[in-house]
Every structure is written in structure tokens, then in C-alpha cells.
Scaffold this motif. Sequence first.
Motif, PDB file in Angstrom:
ATOM      1  N   PRO A 262       8.368  21.642   2.078  1.00 29.57           N
ATOM      2  CA  PRO A 262       7.237  21.265   1.220  1.00 29.57           C
ATOM      3  C   PRO A 262       7.642  20.371   0.057  1.00 29.57           C
ATOM      4  N   MET A 263       8.781  20.667  -0.577  1.00 31.26           N
ATOM      5  CA  MET A 263       9.228  19.822  -1.682  1.00 31.26           C
ATOM      6  C   MET A 263       9.606  18.436  -1.189  1.00 31.26           C
ATOM      7  N   ALA A 264      10.311  18.354  -0.059  1.00 38.99           N
ATOM      8  CA  ALA A 264      10.675  17.049   0.499  1.00 38.99           C
ATOM      9  C   ALA A 264       9.427  16.244   0.852  1.00 38.99           C
ATOM     10  N   ALA A 265       8.436  16.890   1.451  1.00 39.84           N
ATOM     11  CA  ALA A 265       7.191  16.202   1.795  1.00 39.84           C
ATOM     12  C   ALA A 265       6.427  15.798   0.550  1.00 39.84           C
ATOM     13  N   THR A 266       6.446  16.629  -0.471  1.00 39.76           N
ATOM     14  CA  THR A 266       5.759  16.305  -1.722  1.00 39.76           C
ATOM     15  C   THR A 266       6.388  15.091  -2.395  1.00 39.76           C
ATOM     16  N   LEU A 267       7.709  15.067  -2.469  1.00 36.56           N
ATOM     17  CA  LEU A 267       8.389  13.920  -3.070  1.00 36.56           C
ATOM     18  C   LEU A 267       8.136  12.652  -2.268  1.00 36.56           C
ATOM     19  N   SER A 268       8.119  12.765  -0.960  1.00 39.18           N
ATOM     20  CA  SER A 268       7.829  11.604  -0.120  1.00 39.18           C
ATOM     21  C   SER A 268       6.412  11.108  -0.348  1.00 39.18           C
ATOM     22  N   SER A 269       5.468  12.027  -0.496  1.00 38.39           N
ATOM     23  CA  SER A 269       4.074  11.637  -0.739  1.00 38.39           C
ATOM     24  C   SER A 269       3.927  10.944  -2.088  1.00 38.39           C
ATOM     25  N   ILE A 270       4.567  11.493  -3.106  1.00 43.32           N
ATOM     26  CA  ILE A 270       4.515  10.874  -4.432  1.00 43.32           C
ATOM     27  C   ILE A 270       5.136   9.493  -4.404  1.00 43.32           C
ATOM     28  N   LEU A 271       6.280   9.375  -3.733  1.00 40.25           N
ATOM     29  CA  LEU A 271       6.955   8.080  -3.644  1.00 40.25           C
ATOM     30  C   LEU A 271       6.072   7.059  -2.942  1.00 40.25           C
ATOM     31  N   MET A 272       5.453   7.457  -1.843  1.00 35.45           N
ATOM     32  CA  MET A 272       4.593   6.542  -1.106  1.00 35.45           C
ATOM     33  C   MET A 272       3.398   6.107  -1.964  1.00 35.45           C
ATOM     34  N   PHE A 273       2.786   7.049  -2.660  1.00 36.55           N
ATOM     35  CA  PHE A 273       1.633   6.727  -3.495  1.00 36.55           C
ATOM     36  C   PHE A 273       2.019   5.761  -4.614  1.00 36.55           C
ATOM     37  N   LEU A 274       3.137   6.004  -5.278  1.00 32.95           N
ATOM     38  CA  LEU A 274       3.566   5.128  -6.357  1.00 32.95           C
ATOM     39  C   LEU A 274       3.919   3.734  -5.841  1.00 32.95           C
ATOM     40  N   LEU A 275       4.515   3.667  -4.650  1.00 33.75           N
ATOM     41  CA  LEU A 275       4.825   2.357  -4.068  1.00 33.75           C
ATOM     42  C   LEU A 275       3.554   1.573  -3.763  1.00 33.75           C
ATOM     43  N   ILE A 276       2.549   2.263  -3.243  1.00 35.24           N
ATOM     44  CA  ILE A 276       1.278   1.587  -2.947  1.00 35.24           C
ATOM     45  C   ILE A 276       0.651   1.064  -4.235  1.00 35.24           C
ATOM     46  N   CYS A 278       2.241   0.255  -7.042  1.00 36.52           N
ATOM     47  CA  CYS A 278       3.048  -0.868  -7.523  1.00 36.52           C
ATOM     48  C   CYS A 278       2.755  -2.140  -6.734  1.00 36.52           C
ATOM     49  N   ILE A 279       2.646  -2.017  -5.417  1.00 33.42           N
ATOM     50  CA  ILE A 279       2.368  -3.181  -4.587  1.00 33.42           C
ATOM     51  C   ILE A 279       0.982  -3.744  -4.894  1.00 33.42           C
ATOM     52  N   TYR A 280       0.006  -2.865  -5.108  1.00 38.95           N
ATOM     53  CA  TYR A 280      -1.341  -3.318  -5.430  1.00 38.95           C
ATOM     54  C   TYR A 280      -1.363  -4.062  -6.766  1.00 38.95           C
ATOM     55  N   VAL A 281      -0.716  -3.475  -7.775  1.00 38.79           N
ATOM     56  CA  VAL A 281      -0.680  -4.123  -9.094  1.00 38.79           C
ATOM     57  C   VAL A 281       0.047  -5.458  -9.006  1.00 38.79           C
ATOM     58  N   TYR A 282       1.163  -5.495  -8.282  1.00 39.69           N
ATOM     59  CA  TYR A 282       1.923  -6.735  -8.135  1.00 39.69           C
ATOM     60  C   TYR A 282       1.077  -7.807  -7.450  1.00 39.69           C
ATOM     61  N   ALA A 283       0.342  -7.408  -6.409  1.00 43.39           N
ATOM     62  CA  ALA A 283      -0.502  -8.367  -5.696  1.00 43.39           C
ATOM     63  C   ALA A 283      -1.609  -8.899  -6.597  1.00 43.39           C
ATOM     64  N   ARG A 284      -2.187  -8.042  -7.424  1.00 40.96           N
ATOM     65  CA  ARG A 284      -3.249  -8.480  -8.327  1.00 40.96           C
ATOM     66  C   ARG A 284      -2.710  -9.433  -9.390  1.00 40.96           C
ATOM     67  N   VAL A 285      -1.552  -9.096  -9.944  1.00 41.50           N
ATOM     68  CA  VAL A 285      -0.969  -9.938 -10.986  1.00 41.50           C
ATOM     69  C   VAL A 285      -0.463 -11.247 -10.403  1.00 41.50           C
TER      70      VAL A 285
END
Length: 296
Positions: A262-276, A278-285
Motif C-alpha cells: 500500500p505504501m509503495a502504491a501510494t507513493l507511486s500514485s502521488i508521484l504520477m499525480f505530481l508529474l501530470i 508539472c507537465i500540465y503547468v509546463y505545457a501551459r507556460v
Amino acid sequence: MSATTSGAARLRGLGRGAAPYLLSLPSWAYLTAFFVVPMAAMLSMSLATGNPITGYVFAWNFTEFAKAVSQYGTQLLRSFGYGALSTFITLVITYPVAYWIAFYGGRHKGTFLFLILLPFFVSFVIRTLAWQFILADQGFVLGTLKQMHILPERFYLLSSTTAVIGGLVYNSVAYYILPLYVALEKIDRRVVRAAGDLYASPVATFWRVILPLSAPGIFAGFLLVFVTNVGDFVNAAVLGGPGTTMIGNIIQYNFFDAQNYPMAATLSSILMFLLIVCIYVYARVFGAEQIQEYAA
């Protein structure tokens, strides 16, 4: 007869309308099988409770998310910092090389690209281990410089931030140089010559013509390098130390060693969400619409 003809026309119209969806069906099936389903399984595991012996049960357990941020927030921030810095350094290094090959490589462009990419035919792990040997405190590089009294005896690179970022940059060169080269190669040379005919200096031509037209390559390389480097764990494990642990190392530890799924999956989910995000903000800027216009 007219009714039959009208029905056939409607069927042909429906067929033409459904054709794009039918052609894209294999892609959607692939994304569903290898992206949507694994992501759903990971999110489900992040909300589960239990242990490796009795198993895990889905229980809408959101406490792991708060625990993950409180315990591993430093590693998360460090991973994004390392990823951003290594991506910027990789861009600074690879852009001049890709520019020179695209504009001055002549008939040897393929040869130059092959020579640059040749080391990357070797396994990622082996290349990283090679850098561990090169950067060793008493290795043939630092050891020789220390014997010549060019470097102090206490100087070291392994287990440092410099070594980890250096490894990330080295292993990212191929991912950035290829999209940059493709974007630069696609630039119409007549546009570049027109800028010179309009009395633009070489510097002005680069900043106002070449750099904007190569934006698709910069953006594509950013996606490949930044996402890969933020989630990397090999460079931190081989070239780093306790103070350079990245979130990928924590995920690996929780999954394989602690078996805290559960902790490994949680960290992976958080990482994926933050990457999305960051990519969205970068694309907008950066201007995604502008990039699409250049790419077209």
C-alpha cells in the motif's frame, strides 16, 4: 429502389463515421490493458489495508497518503529537484550538439548520431556501474589527480549530489538529443536564409527563428527526460548515498524489501499525480498551442 439507395447511403455514412474509431480501437485496447488497468490496480492497492501474510483488502484507507507525504516529503522534493536540474543541464549540453549535426553535419549526420548513441546500446545498469568505477575515490581518474596533488586527498564525488545528477544527465543524453535533432532538421533552411537577407544577425536569427521552431523538440525531450529522471532510482542507488535518496529508491524498498505494497502504491500514485501536474503547468507556460502550430 430509392429507399434501398437511401438506406445504403446511410450505411456508408455510418461506416465512414465509425472508421476513425475502429482504426483507433487497437490503440485504445492497448492503453486500457497496459495503462488504465495497471493504474486502477495501483490506486486500489494504495487504499487497501492488511499485510503480506494475510493479504490486502480494499478499504478506502486514505491514511497512507498523509503518512507518505509526512515521511517521504523530502525524497519527493529531492527527486523533482534532481529531475528539473538534470533536465536543464541535459538540454544545455545536447542542444548545441544537435544544432551542429543538423546544420553542419552534412552527409555524415547519421554517423555522428550513431557515434553519440553507441554507448547507449550498453545496458543502463552497466553504464551506471561504469561511472561508479570512474568516479571512485581512488579510481584511475580521481586517484591519478590526487597523486599529482591536483585534488586534495579528501575530495570525493561518489555518494554526492553531483554524482547522482551527473549520472542522470549522462543517461539522458540520447533521450534529448534525438527529438532536438529531428526538430532542428525539419526547420526550412529558406526561413533561416530569409532572416539573414532581412539583416538579422546570427544571434537574432537563432533567438527569433531557430529556437522557436525547435520548440517541439525541446518540449518532447523535456517530457522524456524529466519524467524518466524524477522516477529514477538506479543512479541514486549506485552513485549516491544516504543523503541523495530519491523517491524511486523508497518505492523500490517498500515494494521489494518491506513488502509494504500500500505504501509503495501510494507513493507511486502521488508521484504520477505530481508529474501530470508539472507537465500540465509546463505545457501551459511553454505554450502547447504554439508548439502544435510549429509542429504542423
